[in-house]
Design an enzyme around this catalytic site. Structure first.
Site, PDB file in Angstrom:
ATOM      1  CG  ASN A   9      12.439  -3.820  -3.786  1.00 57.03           C
ATOM      2  OD1 ASN A   9      11.921  -3.133  -2.900  1.00 57.03           O
ATOM      3  ND2 ASN A   9      12.847  -5.070  -3.580  1.00 57.03           N
ATOM      4  CD1 TRP A  10      13.495   2.889  -4.650  1.00 59.20           C
ATOM      5  CD2 TRP A  10      12.187   4.354  -3.554  1.00 59.20           C
ATOM      6  NE1 TRP A  10      13.350   4.002  -5.447  1.00 59.20           N
ATOM      7  CE2 TRP A  10      12.553   4.912  -4.794  1.00 59.20           C
ATOM      8  CE3 TRP A  10      11.372   5.080  -2.701  1.00 59.20           C
ATOM      9  CZ2 TRP A  10      12.132   6.179  -5.193  1.00 59.20           C
ATOM     10  CZ3 TRP A  10      10.943   6.342  -3.096  1.00 59.20           C
ATOM     11  CH2 TRP A  10      11.321   6.880  -4.330  1.00 59.20           C
ATOM     12  CE  LYS A  11      16.364  -4.778  -2.395  1.00 55.58           C
ATOM     13  NZ  LYS A  11      17.488  -5.691  -2.460  1.00 55.58           N
ATOM     14  CG  HIS A  95      12.700  -9.333  -2.613  1.00 58.10           C
ATOM     15  ND1 HIS A  95      13.838  -9.510  -1.852  1.00 58.10           N
ATOM     16  CD2 HIS A  95      13.071  -8.564  -3.667  1.00 58.10           C
ATOM     17  CE1 HIS A  95      14.835  -8.870  -2.438  1.00 58.10           C
ATOM     18  NE2 HIS A  95      14.396  -8.286  -3.533  1.00 58.10           N
ATOM     19  CD  GLU A  97      16.393  -7.870   0.224  1.00 57.58           C
ATOM     20  OE1 GLU A  97      15.523  -6.999   0.371  1.00 57.58           O
ATOM     21  OE2 GLU A  97      17.381  -7.728  -0.530  1.00 57.58           O
ATOM     22  CD  GLU A 167      15.116  -9.271  -7.426  1.00 50.46           C
ATOM     23  OE1 GLU A 167      15.380  -8.143  -7.844  1.00 50.46           O
ATOM     24  OE2 GLU A 167      14.764  -9.496  -6.246  1.00 50.46           O
ATOM     25  N   GLY A 173      22.567  -6.727  -4.282  1.00 54.52           N
ATOM     26  CA  GLY A 173      23.301  -5.832  -3.392  1.00 54.52           C
ATOM     27  C   GLY A 173      24.783  -6.128  -3.291  1.00 54.52           C
ATOM     28  CB  SER A 212      24.304  -5.834  -8.857  1.00 55.65           C
ATOM     29  OG  SER A 212      24.486  -6.177  -7.495  1.00 55.65           O
ATOM     30  N   GLY A 233      17.267  -2.439  -7.218  1.00 62.72           N
ATOM     31  CA  GLY A 233      17.355  -2.014  -5.819  1.00 62.72           C
ATOM     32  C   GLY A 233      18.190  -0.755  -5.707  1.00 62.72           C
ATOM     33  N   GLY A 234      19.440  -0.906  -5.312  1.00 63.43           N
ATOM     34  CA  GLY A 234      20.322   0.217  -5.006  1.00 63.43           C
ATOM     35  C   GLY A 234      20.342   1.324  -6.048  1.00 63.43           C
TER      36      GLY A 234
HETATM   37  P1  13P Z   1      20.125  -4.475  -5.971  1.00 65.11           P
HETATM   38  O1  13P Z   1      19.790  -3.846  -7.305  1.00 65.11           O
HETATM   39  O2  13P Z   1      20.475  -3.488  -4.925  1.00 65.11           O
HETATM   40  O3  13P Z   1      21.106  -5.590  -6.135  1.00 65.11           O
HETATM   41  O4  13P Z   1      18.750  -5.164  -5.463  1.00 65.11           O
HETATM   42  C1  13P Z   1      18.067  -6.043  -6.288  1.00 65.11           C
HETATM   43  C2  13P Z   1      16.773  -6.393  -5.664  1.00 65.11           C
HETATM   44  O5  13P Z   1      16.724  -7.136  -4.704  1.00 65.11           O
HETATM   45  C3  13P Z   1      15.561  -5.799  -6.234  1.00 65.11           C
HETATM   46  O6  13P Z   1      14.417  -6.406  -5.725  1.00 65.11           O
END
Ligand code: 13P
Length: 254
Positions: A9-11, A95, A97, A167, A173, A212, A233-234
């Site tokens: 998930n590149w956001k 999600h 967010e 999650e 993050g 993470s 994500g990251g």
């Molecule tokens: P991180 O891996 O950056 O913690 O993000 C997780 C995430 O929200 C994936 O959807």
């Protein structure tokens, strides 16, 4: 057996040009990676570009969001038909967010989830508790309510195609990965709720862990009975680190 599914998930990261650079390197790195579904959810403007660049690699495309209506006066939104047309196979819904920053409710999320299923795409439904909820001992209650609300309109006939992503909000993050045991406890709880709803189909539903995830933490997480993949994500922004997560089995101690 559930086939593992590792999704990026590149956001709100990477332009189409940056996406192309990623794809070139990534396609080389994942050559020969087998036995795992690989999915990438870039921002909308990079979706087509990524699909073209990774054609023939088996990597699947996901959108990070969608609107439940097929068309209409919804400025800024994107429909399922548009995503299907460019080869998208998965859509992330709910999600944290989207729930937290954009006020998405379970009612809206379940409408999206059903529309995704009706449109022939597969939803990746995210659930997870906040730090305050965990510290107050409310984790299971919160997850149960999110599952109930977000799956309210889910299509029973397509239950097995569903992907759930656990999650924990406090792990996203922050660099704080849930321990494998803690994540497994919640994943088992989620599968139990799915079994109450759909019986035997629950055994087929893949449950990803997200928060993470790093190359170092992936093997132990993936070794858990009810952890069937990751939503990353990251660490998915760099081709080498995302590939190292996908190839977690290479680092499992035998
Ligand atoms: P991180 O891996 O950056 O913690 O993000 C997780 C995430 O929200 C994936 O959807």
């Amino acid at each position: 057996m559930r086939r593992p599914i590792i999704a990026a998930n590149w956001k709100m990261h990477k332009t189409p040009a940056e996406t192309l650079a990623f794809a070139k390197e990534f396609a080389e790195l994942i050559r020969g990676a087998e036995g795992v579904d690989i999915v990438i959810a870039p921002p909308y403007p990079a979706l087509s570009e990524l699909g073209r660049a990774l054609a023939g690699t088996g990597v699947m495309l996901a959108a990070q969001n969608v609107h439940p209506e097929p068309a209409g006066a919804f400025t800024g939104e994107v429909s399922i038909g548009m995503l299907a047309d460019i080869g998208c196979q998965y859509v992330i819904v709910g999600h944290s967010e989207r729930r937290g920053l954009f006020g998405e409710t379970d009612e809206f999320i379940t409408a999206k989830l059903r529309a995704v299923q009706d449109g022939g795409l597969r939803p990746i439904l995210c659930v997870g508790e906040s730090l305050g909820e965990r510290e107050a001992g409310r984790t299971f209650e919160v997850i149960a309510a999110q599952l109930e609300g977000s799956l309210a309109r889910s299509d029973t006939a397509r239950a097995e195609e569903l992907v759930i992503a656990y999650e924990p909000v406090w792990a996203i993050g922050t660099g704080k990965t849930a321990t494998p045991e803690l994540a497994q406890e919640v994943h088992a709880f989620i599968r139990g709720r799915l079994a109450e709803r759909w019986g035997g189909a629950a055994v087929q539903i893949r449950i990803q862990y997200g928060g993470s995830v790093k190359p170092e933490s992936a093997p132990a997480l993936m070794a858990q009975t009810d952890i069937d993949g990751g939503l990353v994500g990251g660490a998915s922004l760099d081709p080498a680190s995302f590939c190292a997560i996908i190839r977690y089995e290479d680092r499992v101690e035998k």
